[in-house]
Design a protein around this motif. Sequence first.
Motif, PDB file in Angstrom:
ATOM      1  N   HIS A  91       0.653  -0.989  -0.036  1.00  0.00           N
ATOM      2  CA  HIS A  91      -0.271   0.398   0.432  1.00  0.00           C
ATOM      3  C   HIS A  91       0.949   1.549  -0.094  1.00  0.00           C
ATOM      4  O   HIS A  91       1.840   1.727   1.015  1.00  0.00           O
ATOM      5  N   PRO A  92       0.073   2.440  -0.737  1.00  0.00           N
ATOM      6  CA  PRO A  92       1.375   3.617  -0.797  1.00  0.00           C
ATOM      7  C   PRO A  92       1.431   4.242   0.525  1.00  0.00           C
ATOM      8  O   PRO A  92       2.882   5.003   0.477  1.00  0.00           O
ATOM      9  N   CYS A 100      -9.038   6.209  -8.758  1.00  0.00           N
ATOM     10  CA  CYS A 100      -8.358   6.043  -6.841  1.00  0.00           C
ATOM     11  C   CYS A 100     -10.036   7.101  -6.443  1.00  0.00           C
ATOM     12  O   CYS A 100     -10.213   7.370  -5.157  1.00  0.00           O
ATOM     13  N   PHE A 108      -4.422  -0.869  -6.399  1.00  0.00           N
ATOM     14  CA  PHE A 108      -2.811  -0.094  -7.423  1.00  0.00           C
ATOM     15  C   PHE A 108      -1.819  -1.151  -6.688  1.00  0.00           C
ATOM     16  O   PHE A 108      -0.760  -1.547  -7.491  1.00  0.00           O
TER      17      PHE A 108
HETATM   18  S1  SF4 Z   1      -6.191   3.464  -4.394  1.00  0.00           S
HETATM   19 FE1  SF4 Z   1      -5.067   4.901  -5.447  1.00  0.00          FE
HETATM   20  S2  SF4 Z   1      -5.061   6.553  -4.672  1.00  0.00           S
HETATM   21 FE2  SF4 Z   1      -5.891   4.181  -2.989  1.00  0.00          FE
HETATM   22  S3  SF4 Z   1      -2.884   4.332  -1.957  1.00  0.00           S
HETATM   23 FE3  SF4 Z   1      -4.004   2.968  -3.913  1.00  0.00          FE
HETATM   24  S4  SF4 Z   1      -3.497   3.550  -5.325  1.00  0.00           S
HETATM   25 FE4  SF4 Z   1      -2.631   5.801  -4.001  1.00  0.00          FE
END
Ligand code: SF4
Lengths: 355, 385, 328
Positions: free
Chosen positions: A272-273, A322, A347
Motif C-alpha cells: 500500500h502506498p 482512486c 494498484f
Molecule cells: S487506491 Fe490509488 S490513491 Fe489509494 S493508495 Fe492505491 S494508488 Fe494510491
Amino acid sequence: MTTTTSVPSKLSASTVAGHDVDPDAPLLQVEDLRVEFTMPTGTVVANDRVNYQLDAGETLAILGESGSGKSVSAQAVMGIIDSPPGAITGGAVRYRGIDLLQLPEKDRRKVRGDHISIIFQDALTALNPVYTVGFQIAEMLRVHRGTSKSEARKVAVDLMDRVKIPSARERLDAYPHEFSGGMRQRVMIAMSLALDPAVLIADEPTTALDVTVQAQVMDLLAELQAETGMGLILITHDLGVVAEVADRVAVMYAGRIVETGEIDDVYHTPTHPYTIGLMESLPQLDVKGGRLRPIPGSPPDLTRRPSGCAFHPRCRFAQQVCVDKDPELRIPAASMVDDDRLAACHFSEEIVDAQ
Amino acid sequence: MPSDATDAEQQMQPAEQQMTVDRSGDEPVLEVRNLVKHFPLTQGIVFKRTIGQIQAVDDVSFSIRPGETLGLVGESGSGKSTVARTLLRLHEPTGGEAFFQGQDLFTMSNKDMRAARRDIQMIFQDPYSSLNPRMTVGDIIAEPWRIHTGILPRNEQRDRVAELLDLVGLNPDHINRFPHQFSGGQRQRIGVARALAVNPSVIIADEPVSALDVSVQAQVVNLLEDIQAEFGIAFLFIAHDLSVVRHIADRVAVMYLGKIIEIGTEEQIYDRPTHPYTQALLSAAPIADPRRRAASERILLQGDLPSPSNPPSGCRFRTRCWLFNQMKEEDEATGGNRTDKCINEPPELAERDYDHPSACHYPQERHIIETVDRAEVTTPGDDLP
Amino acid sequence: MFRYIIRRILQFIPVFFGATFLIFAMVFAIPGDPIQALAGDKPVDPTTKAVLEDRYNLEDPLLEQYGKYIGLIPQDPTLDQEIAGEPGDGFAGVLQGEFGYSLNRRPVSDIMADAIPKTAKLALMAFVFEIVLGISAGVIAGLRRGSFADNLVLVSTLAVIAIPVFVAGYAAQLIVGVRLGWAPVNAAQATFGQLILPAMVLGATSLAYIARLTRTSLNENLRADYVKTATAKGLPRTRVIGRHTLRNSLIPVITYLGIDLGALMGGAIITEGIFNIPGIGRTVFEGIIRSDGPVVVGVTTFLVVIFMISNLLVDVMYAWLDPRIRYE
Ligand code: SF4
Ligand SMILES: Nc1ncnc2c1ncn2[C@@H]1O[C@H](COP(=O)(O)OP(=O)(O)O)[C@@H](O)[C@H]1O
Ligand SMILES: Nc1ncnc2c1ncn2[C@@H]1O[C@H](COP(=O)(O)OP(=O)(O)O)[C@@H](O)[C@H]1O
Ligand code: SF4
Ligand SMILES: [Mg+2]
Ligand SMILES: [Mg+2]
C-alpha cells in the motif's frame, strides 16, 4: 513470539459471562467495525470497515498516525466509546465467537477487565489521582471476584512484584503522582493483568516514556505475554516499536485499515502506498545519509474525508479510479505476497512489481 | 552492505577528513564554555527557604561552526531545554560563558543582547503554543521586524512575508489566516518562517519535530535541511529521538543529568560510541525494520533518571551504569576496585583512548548498530509499470 | 497531614492581625465624630465627651488603640478607676474575649452573643439547603447532559442568579408568606420554623452556583481518562460514578462551599433586614448607621475568624479529597 506454549487460564472456560463460546473461533475478531461521532461540524467516521483478528499468544500492532482511529477501534472493542457523541454503527466484535456488541450491558461489563483489558498512553491521567495504587489494583479483584480486602491487597503486592515495581509492599499505599512515568505504567500493567485477561490492548503504552524506559516496559510486556499466552494488541505510531515486537501489523489511515499482514512481509514488500510512504519518511537509527521522502500534505480531517481512496490527495500513484472508487481491502494477487496479506489499494499488484 | 567494521571505517575516514578540512578555518559561531544553570529548590509558603539546587545544567561546553548542525540528545529532564533557554538568557546562567561572534552573551549589555537575539532564533516543540492565536500569520512572521526595527521598511514587509511563506512551503495566499487554521506541520513551518525573517546565523530548535507525525515530521526535517543549505545557518538541534538527530546532525552531544557525557561526529557517536550511556541509549532505540532487528543483545538500563537536585556522587550515571555493575561483579571475584573511581571521581569529558571525548573513566568502543546507507534501502519508484 | 494543618494555622496569624487591623483602621477612620453621633442633635457636654473618649482610648494613636483593642497592650485605667485608685483592666481585648463596649455602654460581647446564634442558625440552615439541593441538582444535570432535567437546572439556576436577593426575598415573603400564608412573615424570634423561608432565600444564589459548578465539574471529570479506565476495568456504573467521578468532581465545589460559609454569615444583612431577624447582619448595619465602631469591629472580627476557620476546614477537606496537594 508465537512459540509460547502457555495458554491463558481464561481459555479453558466454555462460557463467558454465561454465554457459550465457539471453541473453533479465533480469540478476538473484529469485523467491519464502524464508529461514528456526531459533532456540530458534521459526522466523523472514526472507524470504517475495520477488520482484524488476534490469536492467543500473538502480538498484533495497529499502526497509524494520530487521528487515524486507532484508539477508537480499541475503545470500541472495550465498549468504552464516549457516547454521545460516539456510537458503534455497524460490525461485530467477536471474543471467542461471542459478539460483544450484542451482549446486554451487565454481561458486557463482566468481559471488561476480566477477559479483555486495556492500558493507556498516559498512566498519570489514566490512574485516578485520589486513590492509592494499591486500592486501584485491588479494586479489580474486589469487584470482579468479591475477594476480601486483605486478600486483594496481598494479590496487589504480588502483581506489583510481577511487573517489577521495587519494594512493592511499601509502595502499595502510595498515590500515582508519587511514581515515575515508567513505574506508573507498570502500575497500569499490574492492574490490567490482575484477572489474567486473554486479550490485552496497549494503547500507545510507551509514547510518553523515554527510550530507555520504553525498552524496559516493552520487555516487560513481552515477558508477561510469554508467561500468560495472552493476545496483545499494540497500538502505536512508532514503526520501530512495531518492527521490534509485533507478529502482525495492521496499518490504519483515515479510519480504515489499509494494509495488514505478517510483520516481516509488510516491511519487506509493502503493498500500500501509505505504508511505503511511512517507511520512506522515517529517519532510521541505522541508516545514514540520504534524504527523507515525506508524504506530501497532511492526514485528512475526518469530517471531510476525500472521495474514493482517502489517501489519493497524498498518493504519488493515484489515478482517476482512486478519486472515484474506494478500494476494498483484499488479498493482492502478486507472487511476492502470500495470502495472509490484505491491502486496500487499486494498484497493489503493480506496486509490488515495481519493487 | 558495509557490515564489516574496517570497511565502514575506510568509508568514513575520507568523509571525516573532508569535514575537518572544510570547516577548520571557520571560527565557531557559538561557543559555550562551562555553562552552569542551577534552579533553587525552595520549601515553605510564608518563609521560602532554599533547600537545595536543581542542577539542571552543570558544566556544559560545546561549539557550533557556521552552517553546522549540532544535535543535543538525552532523556527528558537531562537539561537540553535549559541549555537552550539559558543561551537566550530566558534564564539567567549560574555560571559559564557563551561566545557568540566573539562576544559573551552572558555579560553583554541589554542593547547588544537584543541584537544577538535577532541573530539567534529559536523554534519550539509546540508550534501552537508559541504562536499568538490572535495574530494572523502575516503579523506573526512580520513581528520580528517590529521588534528589531530598521531591518525592513514597512512597505516591503508584506511581500517579504509572502516570500517567506513560499520558502517554507506554505501558500502565500494564506497570509491573513490564523494559526488555528493550520495543521501541526504547517504551524511548525510558520515558526520556521518567523525565525528566518531576521536572517539569523544560529537557530536553536528545541524538539521541533517531536510533536509531529512521521509523514509530516519528514517534511519539516527536509525543510530545515534545505534552509540550512541555502542560508548556511548553524543549528543547535535538540531532540530525544536518536534517529532524527542522526539524520540531521553533523555532530552530536549526548546529555545525561545536566552534563554532556559524550560528544563527537555523527559517525563517532552512532557507530563507535564509547560511553556506556550512549551505548545503552542506542541499544534501547528500536530499529524500524524487522530484518535489521537488533542482532546484539539489548542493554537494558535499570530504573529512572535520578533527581537532578541530588545527583549521584562521582559519575552521575553510575546508579544505572551497566558497565559499573559488570565491573563490580568481576571485581568482587578478583578483588579489584575499579568502581571506586566511578563513585568518588566525576569523570571529565575528555578524549581517553579514543578519537572523541567521553565522560567515562573506562570508555570502550562498542558496536551497537549495523549502519546501512540510505541508498541501499529500496523503495518503489514513482512510476508504475 | 498534621504538619500541613499546623502550617496552615500558623499562616493564619499574620492574616488575622492584618485583616483585623485593616478593619479597625477603616472603622475608626469613619468620618464624623462617633460621640457626637451617639448624642444625636443635642450638644455634648465636654466632660461626658472626655469620659467617653477615655473609655474608648480614642485619644491614643491608632496603632496603640488597636493594640489595646486586640489585647496585645494592657488597658489604661479608666477615669473612674483612676479616681478610685484602681489599676487598669490589664490585657483586656479580643484575644482575651473582650470586645469592649458599644457606644451605649452595652458589652459588645453581649450584643454578639444575642445576635450570633440567630445568624448562625440561619446560615447553617441555608448551608445545608444549598449543599443538599445544589449538589443533587448538579449531579442529576451533569450525568444526563442535554436532558430535560439538565436544561431545567440550567435555566432555573440562571434565573436565581440573575434575580437580586432583595427582590427574591420580598417576593418570597409576599407570595409564600403573605398570599399563601405558608410561612411566617416575621422571624423576630428566629425559631426553626420561622427561619425556613429566609434560609431558602439566603441560600438560593449559592445553591444555583453550586448546582452549576457541580454540573460542570462532573461533566469534565466524566470525560477524564481515569473514568474511562474505571469503566474499562469492568466496574459497575454506580461505582464508576460514585467512587471514581463524584469525589474528584466535588473538589472545586468544596472550595466554593468554604468561601460561602463565611459569606453566608456576612451576607445575611439583606435577608435579616427583610425578615426582621435580629442577627449579626442587622447588628452591623445598625452599628454602621450609628458609627458604633466597637460593634462594627467586634462583629467583623468575629466574621474574620469564621472565614479563617471555614478556610481551614476547606483546606483539610481538600487535602483529604486530593492527595496531590498534601505535599505542596
Ligand atoms: S487506491 Fe490509488 S490513491 Fe489509494 S493508495 Fe492505491 S494508488 Fe494510491
Ligand atoms: N471522544 C471523541 N469525541 C469526538 N470525536 C472523537 C472522539 N474520539 C475520537 N474522535 C474522532 O475520531 C478520530 C480518531 O481518533 P483516535 O482513534 O483517537 O485516533 P488515534 O489513531 O490517534 O488513536 C479523531 O480524529 C476524532 O475526530
Ligand atoms: N524553570 C525551572 N525551574 C525549576 N526547575 C527547572 C526549570 N526548568 C527546568 N527545570 C528542571 O531542570 C531539569 C532539566 O529540565 P529540561 O532542561 O527541561 O530538560 P529536557 O529539556 O532535557 O527535558 C529538570 O529536572 C527540570 O525539572
Ligand atoms: S565512569 Fe564508571 S559509572 Fe560512569 S559511565 Fe564510566 S563505568 Fe559507568
Ligand atoms: Mg490514540
Ligand atoms: Mg525539553
